[in-house]
Design a protein around this motif. Sequence first.
Motif, PDB file in Angstrom:
ATOM      1  N   ALA A  26       0.781  -1.179  -0.210  1.00  0.00           N
ATOM      2  CA  ALA A  26      -0.038  -0.138  -0.057  1.00  0.00           C
ATOM      3  C   ALA A  26       0.764   1.309  -0.121  1.00  0.00           C
ATOM      4  CB  ALA A  26      -1.002   0.099   1.269  1.00  0.00           C
ATOM      5  N   ALA A  27       1.931   1.354   0.763  1.00  0.00           N
ATOM      6  CA  ALA A  27       2.741   2.435   0.927  1.00  0.00           C
ATOM      7  C   ALA A  27       3.574   2.512  -0.468  1.00  0.00           C
ATOM      8  CB  ALA A  27       3.973   2.100   1.984  1.00  0.00           C
ATOM      9  N   ILE A  28       3.913   1.510  -1.163  1.00  0.00           N
ATOM     10  CA  ILE A  28       4.519   1.776  -2.417  1.00  0.00           C
ATOM     11  C   ILE A  28       3.663   2.129  -3.355  1.00  0.00           C
ATOM     12  CG2 ILE A  28       5.539   0.315  -4.556  1.00  0.00           C
ATOM     13  CD1 ILE A  28       6.890  -1.556  -2.475  1.00  0.00           C
ATOM     14  N   ARG A  29       2.489   1.802  -3.493  1.00  0.00           N
ATOM     15  CA  ARG A  29       1.396   2.455  -4.747  1.00  0.00           C
ATOM     16  C   ARG A  29       1.090   3.608  -4.124  1.00  0.00           C
ATOM     17  NH1 ARG A  29       0.058   3.208  -8.915  1.00  0.00           N
ATOM     18  NH2 ARG A  29      -1.941   3.156  -9.721  1.00  0.00           N
ATOM     19  N   ALA A  30       0.762   3.987  -3.000  1.00  0.00           N
ATOM     20  CA  ALA A  30       0.555   5.539  -2.721  1.00  0.00           C
ATOM     21  C   ALA A  30       1.720   6.326  -3.178  1.00  0.00           C
ATOM     22  CB  ALA A  30       0.438   5.665  -1.277  1.00  0.00           C
ATOM     23  N   SER A  31       2.999   5.826  -2.937  1.00  0.00           N
ATOM     24  CA  SER A  31       4.234   6.843  -3.292  1.00  0.00           C
ATOM     25  C   SER A  31       4.149   6.776  -4.884  1.00  0.00           C
ATOM     26  CB  SER A  31       5.596   5.854  -2.973  1.00  0.00           C
ATOM     27  OG  SER A  31       6.780   6.588  -3.189  1.00  0.00           O
ATOM     28  N   GLN A  32       3.917   5.806  -5.621  1.00  0.00           N
ATOM     29  CA  GLN A  32       3.760   5.890  -7.119  1.00  0.00           C
ATOM     30  C   GLN A  32       2.660   6.877  -7.679  1.00  0.00           C
ATOM     31  OE1 GLN A  32       2.692   1.743  -8.022  1.00  0.00           O
ATOM     32  NE2 GLN A  32       4.796   1.114  -8.436  1.00  0.00           N
ATOM     33  N   TRP A  53      -7.965 -14.659   5.689  1.00  0.00           N
ATOM     34  CA  TRP A  53      -6.487 -14.151   6.334  1.00  0.00           C
ATOM     35  C   TRP A  53      -5.490 -14.541   5.438  1.00  0.00           C
ATOM     36  CZ3 TRP A  53     -10.388 -16.520   9.281  1.00  0.00           C
ATOM     37  CH2 TRP A  53     -11.101 -15.475  10.167  1.00  0.00           C
ATOM     38  N   LEU A  54      -5.369 -14.131   4.153  1.00  0.00           N
ATOM     39  CA  LEU A  54      -4.434 -14.116   3.268  1.00  0.00           C
ATOM     40  C   LEU A  54      -3.606 -13.016   2.990  1.00  0.00           C
ATOM     41  CD1 LEU A  54      -6.688 -16.532   1.105  1.00  0.00           C
ATOM     42  CD2 LEU A  54      -4.835 -17.408   2.731  1.00  0.00           C
ATOM     43  N   ALA A  55      -2.217 -13.324   2.787  1.00  0.00           N
ATOM     44  CA  ALA A  55      -1.200 -12.214   2.280  1.00  0.00           C
ATOM     45  C   ALA A  55      -1.735 -11.521   0.983  1.00  0.00           C
ATOM     46  CB  ALA A  55       0.101 -12.724   2.241  1.00  0.00           C
ATOM     47  N   HIS A  56      -2.118 -12.128   0.016  1.00  0.00           N
ATOM     48  CA  HIS A  56      -2.476 -11.664  -1.114  1.00  0.00           C
ATOM     49  C   HIS A  56      -3.663 -10.790  -1.163  1.00  0.00           C
ATOM     50  CE1 HIS A  56      -3.467 -15.954  -0.948  1.00  0.00           C
ATOM     51  NE2 HIS A  56      -4.611 -15.608  -1.827  1.00  0.00           N
ATOM     52  N   LYS A  57      -4.590 -11.204  -0.285  1.00  0.00           N
ATOM     53  CA  LYS A  57      -5.932 -10.609   0.156  1.00  0.00           C
ATOM     54  C   LYS A  57      -5.420  -9.066   0.784  1.00  0.00           C
ATOM     55  CE  LYS A  57      -9.105  -9.651   3.322  1.00  0.00           C
ATOM     56  NZ  LYS A  57      -9.056  -8.953   4.906  1.00  0.00           N
ATOM     57  N   ALA A  58      -4.448  -9.160   1.375  1.00  0.00           N
ATOM     58  CA  ALA A  58      -3.884  -7.996   2.096  1.00  0.00           C
ATOM     59  C   ALA A  58      -3.350  -6.904   0.970  1.00  0.00           C
ATOM     60  CB  ALA A  58      -3.157  -8.388   3.375  1.00  0.00           C
ATOM     61  N   SER A  59      -2.562  -7.619   0.334  1.00  0.00           N
ATOM     62  CA  SER A  59      -1.917  -6.891  -0.767  1.00  0.00           C
ATOM     63  C   SER A  59      -3.019  -6.031  -1.656  1.00  0.00           C
ATOM     64  CB  SER A  59      -0.928  -7.425  -1.698  1.00  0.00           C
ATOM     65  OG  SER A  59       0.169  -7.942  -0.635  1.00  0.00           O
ATOM     66  N   HIS A  60      -3.787  -6.858  -1.949  1.00  0.00           N
ATOM     67  CA  HIS A  60      -5.039  -6.377  -2.962  1.00  0.00           C
ATOM     68  C   HIS A  60      -5.764  -5.252  -2.311  1.00  0.00           C
ATOM     69  CE1 HIS A  60      -8.206  -6.505  -5.802  1.00  0.00           C
ATOM     70  NE2 HIS A  60      -9.127  -6.544  -4.920  1.00  0.00           N
ATOM     71  N   GLU A  61      -6.127  -5.334  -0.811  1.00  0.00           N
ATOM     72  CA  GLU A  61      -7.030  -4.462  -0.156  1.00  0.00           C
ATOM     73  C   GLU A  61      -6.081  -3.021  -0.133  1.00  0.00           C
ATOM     74  OE1 GLU A  61      -9.962  -6.820   2.470  1.00  0.00           O
ATOM     75  OE2 GLU A  61      -8.103  -6.116   3.285  1.00  0.00           O
ATOM     76  N   GLY A  62      -4.695  -3.195   0.212  1.00  0.00           N
ATOM     77  CA  GLY A  62      -3.657  -2.096   0.486  1.00  0.00           C
ATOM     78  C   GLY A  62      -3.825  -1.320  -0.647  1.00  0.00           C
ATOM     79  N   ILE A  63      -3.479  -1.990  -2.002  1.00  0.00           N
ATOM     80  CA  ILE A  63      -3.418  -1.145  -3.408  1.00  0.00           C
ATOM     81  C   ILE A  63      -4.772  -0.314  -3.605  1.00  0.00           C
ATOM     82  CG2 ILE A  63      -3.532  -1.483  -5.788  1.00  0.00           C
ATOM     83  CD1 ILE A  63      -1.572  -3.883  -5.249  1.00  0.00           C
ATOM     84  N   HIS A  64      -6.003  -1.127  -3.300  1.00  0.00           N
ATOM     85  CA  HIS A  64      -6.984  -0.439  -3.827  1.00  0.00           C
ATOM     86  C   HIS A  64      -7.440   0.624  -2.566  1.00  0.00           C
ATOM     87  CE1 HIS A  64     -11.334  -0.574  -4.397  1.00  0.00           C
ATOM     88  NE2 HIS A  64     -11.750   0.203  -3.159  1.00  0.00           N
ATOM     89  N   ALA A  65      -6.930   0.477  -1.320  1.00  0.00           N
ATOM     90  CA  ALA A  65      -7.203   1.513  -0.224  1.00  0.00           C
ATOM     91  C   ALA A  65      -6.442   2.769  -0.603  1.00  0.00           C
ATOM     92  CB  ALA A  65      -6.926   1.066   1.111  1.00  0.00           C
TER      93      ALA A  65
END
Length: 467
Positions: A18-24, A320-332
Amino acid sequence: MADFDLIVIGSGPGGYVAAIRASQLGQKVAIVERENLGGICLNWGCIPTKALLKSGEKFESLSHLKDYGLSAEKIGFDFDAIIQRSRGVADTMNKGVAFLMKKHKIEVIEGSAKLERGATAPKVVVALKAGGNRTVEARAVMLAVGARARALPQIGLEADGDRIWAYREALAPKTLPKSFVVIGSGAIGLEFASFYRALGAEVTVVEAVDRIMPVEDEEVSKTAQKAFEKRGIKFRVGARVTRVSKSVSGVKVDVEISGKAEALEAEVCISAVGITANTDGIGLEALGVELDRGHIRTDSHCQTNVKGLYAIGDCAGAPWLAHKASHEGIHAAEHIAGFRTPNVHSPIAGCTYTQPQVASVGVTEQGAKADKREVKIGRFPFRVNGKAVAAGETDGFVKVIFDAKTGALIGAHMIGHEVTEMIQGFVTAITMEATEEDIHGIVYPHPTMSEAMHEASLDAYQRVLHL
């Protein structure tokens, strides 16, 4: 004026992505981490467990060299070297995340965060690792604080690093015990059971419901249990754990099965009975953040009920899955930056890296029946797949579920060699709303195990070719 556009609390696979996507997207970003960059997944979860499982798989495969016309002498293993390799893999990934933070100019604040009321979003007060406190503000705050192993102290099931282990202890033990009782037959429990059995330990898995892997399709669960039993893993299903007690030499797990008491003994007990969200001690109560059974309640854009506060990953609920967390982080992150994508609910695959592997996405057959959906179901076994036969990996099958009225693919379930690498084909199909006609028209390369995916889809419509 806010110090940052976004502050992410937690640097696991949801937080750092999420931090990387926000920075992008041109945002000024800080990330707060109290322990290790990469979170549990990279340091004490997904990655190091796969390193262990690969070592176990390699060693176990040596016992079948004769099947391939090969031979070797004095085959053995160095348990400490296996553990150190796993820790080395985790360390490499941790350094990789640190590099990515620098590359994207994301400020890393080392310490434990607590939320307080702020103007446009909660303030973040960090108890710094180096000592003292630092208060930072942002237009938005994202909680990616993850979860920890669940403990059941009322029955004595609480990790002590000696006789009772959770995932951390199971990942880096100093010696190899000769026997285990594993409580819980989800992905975590079965992956540790698979690894330690591969190295020759006696393993018994205890499951409270009447079948293992209860979130999976029932047909897959039954096949998996038979495959694991063939490898020597024992199971007690429909077993309620009543007490876990320790001694100098081992541990005793008292269970009740169909009203009858039974005692299971081993050197070590591994607890894999679920997780608890890390929502305590970070100020949620004072802010009035709404929880749902201990997890943070969010909307379709990962927003909480508190203005400017988002939550993603394990702390925000299943799966409770890592790829679900990444997907949500990018979306948020995109939502915070002003993008208005429809919602965050995409199909999420589940993967279990045992021998054989299990992978699935979408509805199960029993789920479809419970919803009274009319479906078409296709199956194809690997035992008649050319690549699987050539590779000597014939265990398992592919199962697909189509909506009978629309032809849409709504579920896929697989058990077999490296099926975790194949499931994404079905994830893509469901995401793109593919029908049976779309999948039937795909040209699958030959020879590959993925051809079983095509044949299973053909089978659902009585068009299977090689069965």
